[in-house]
Design an enzyme around this catalytic site. Structure first.
Site, short mmCIF file in Angstrom:
data_model
loop_
_atom_site.label_atom_id
_atom_site.label_comp_id
_atom_site.label_asym_id
_atom_site.label_seq_id
_atom_site.Cartn_x
_atom_site.Cartn_y
_atom_site.Cartn_z
CG ASP A 8 -0.38 -7.74 7.34
OD1 ASP A 8 -1.36 -7.88 6.58
OD2 ASP A 8 0.23 -6.66 7.48
CB ILE A 9 -1.42 -12.67 3.59
CG1 ILE A 9 -1.04 -13.74 4.61
CG2 ILE A 9 -1.08 -13.12 2.18
CD1 ILE A 9 -1.95 -14.95 4.61
CG ASN A 11 -1.91 -6.14 -2.75
OD1 ASN A 11 -2.77 -6.78 -3.33
ND2 ASN A 11 -2.19 -5.07 -2.02
CB THR A 12 4.41 -7.08 -2.70
OG1 THR A 12 4.48 -6.21 -1.56
CG2 THR A 12 3.73 -6.37 -3.85
CE1 TYR A 88 -15.61 1.93 5.94
CE2 TYR A 88 -16.23 -0.15 4.92
CZ TYR A 88 -15.60 1.08 4.85
OH TYR A 88 -14.95 1.44 3.70
CG ASP A 97 -5.46 -3.96 4.68
OD1 ASP A 97 -6.71 -3.99 4.53
OD2 ASP A 97 -4.71 -3.31 3.92
NE ARG A 98 -10.05 1.09 5.75
CZ ARG A 98 -11.17 1.67 5.33
NH1 ARG A 98 -11.80 1.23 4.24
NH2 ARG A 98 -11.69 2.69 6.02
CB THR A 121 -0.19 -0.26 -1.97
OG1 THR A 121 0.83 -1.24 -1.79
CG2 THR A 121 -0.55 -0.17 -3.43
CB THR A 173 9.07 18.46 -15.36
OG1 THR A 173 8.79 19.54 -16.27
CG2 THR A 173 7.96 17.45 -15.45
#
Length: 246
Positions: A8-9, A11-12, A88, A97-98, A121, A173
């Site tokens: 599973d590749i 973003n990070t 879809y 990934d979905r 993310t 805040t």
């Protein structure tokens, strides 16, 4: 069929699962550029198959090196054979990934109405019916992205830590931002689960992704948590593509 390595590749990072048939026996993680370690691991475990999905481009030279180590490789794209129907409307834009996460729900909870919530993310919501139809879902900013956006798109709001205050009322805040971003995301998850639960009775809600354990206690129900859902889905898709009539 031997040992399967699912990659599973993201973003990070690269997350890997070692499978014997449908059984996940080991999970490994590397930074997204640590391909030397990935190749060494594939060689060490004598992987017979590699199945992979990426949300970032992978260099052709890396794939060529991996192909020299592994007899059989399968990239999961919208062209892959699926063990469920895909409603879809733009399958070519559906995140891989979905797709893999939905396949994981299909493998682990067959015959169930499932809402997969991938809290990373982004927070991704994907619906799979008991009859095996993927209907689609929704995407919203993840916890860290919400906090960063509040800081980046305003002149005076600070970037605050991703820590949830005990008091749901923001008394300053910092806590106002934390409640708005983090508790707001949890309320969003609960709201989508309630909305989809009205449409699909006995809905099974599955949390995965890096923030799954953060959000789970904040929900008004007890979701299932499966940190390796995408890996199970990749392996499930490989098995189906090898023998779609089994």
């Amino acid at each position: 069929m031997g040992t399967t390595l699912a990659l599973d590749i993201g973003n990070t990072r690269i997350k890997a699962g070692l499978f014997h048939g449908a059984n996940l026996t080991e999970v490994m993680r590397w930074p997204v550029n640590a391909w030397a370690e990935v190749l060494a691991y594939a060689r060490q475990v004598s992987a017979g198959q590699v199945v992979w999905a990426a949300v970032v481009p992978v260099e052709k030279t890396i794939l060529a090196q991996l192909a020299r180590e592994v007899p059989q490789m399968l990239e999961i794209t919208h062209h892959a054979l699926l063990p469920f129907s895909n409603a879809y409307q733009t399958p070519h834009t559906l995140g891989r990934d979905r797709l893999a996460a939905v396949a994981g729900a299909h493998a682990l909870w067959p015959g169930k109405n499932c809402l997969v919530v991938d809290a990373g993310t982004c927070i991704k919501y994907d619906l799979l019916t008991a009859e095996g139809a993927y209907l689609g879902g929704n995407i919203s900013p993840g916890a860290s992205m919400r906090l960063k956006a509040l800081n980046a798109f305003t002149a005076q709001l600070p970037l605050v830590p991703a820590v949830l205050p005990e008091d749901p009322i923001g008394r300053n805040t910092t806590t106002a931002l934390q409640n708005g971003a983090l508790r707001g995301a949890a309320l969003e998850i609960a709201g989508f689960a309630e909305t989809f639960g009205h449409l699909f009775p006995h809905l099974t809600v599955v949390l995965t992704g890096g923030d799954a354990t953060f959000f789970a206690p904040l929900l008004p129900f007890a979701p299932l948590i499966e940190p390796n859902l995408t890996l199970h889905g990749l392996n499930h898709l490989l098995l189906f593509n090898i023998n779609p009539h089994s």
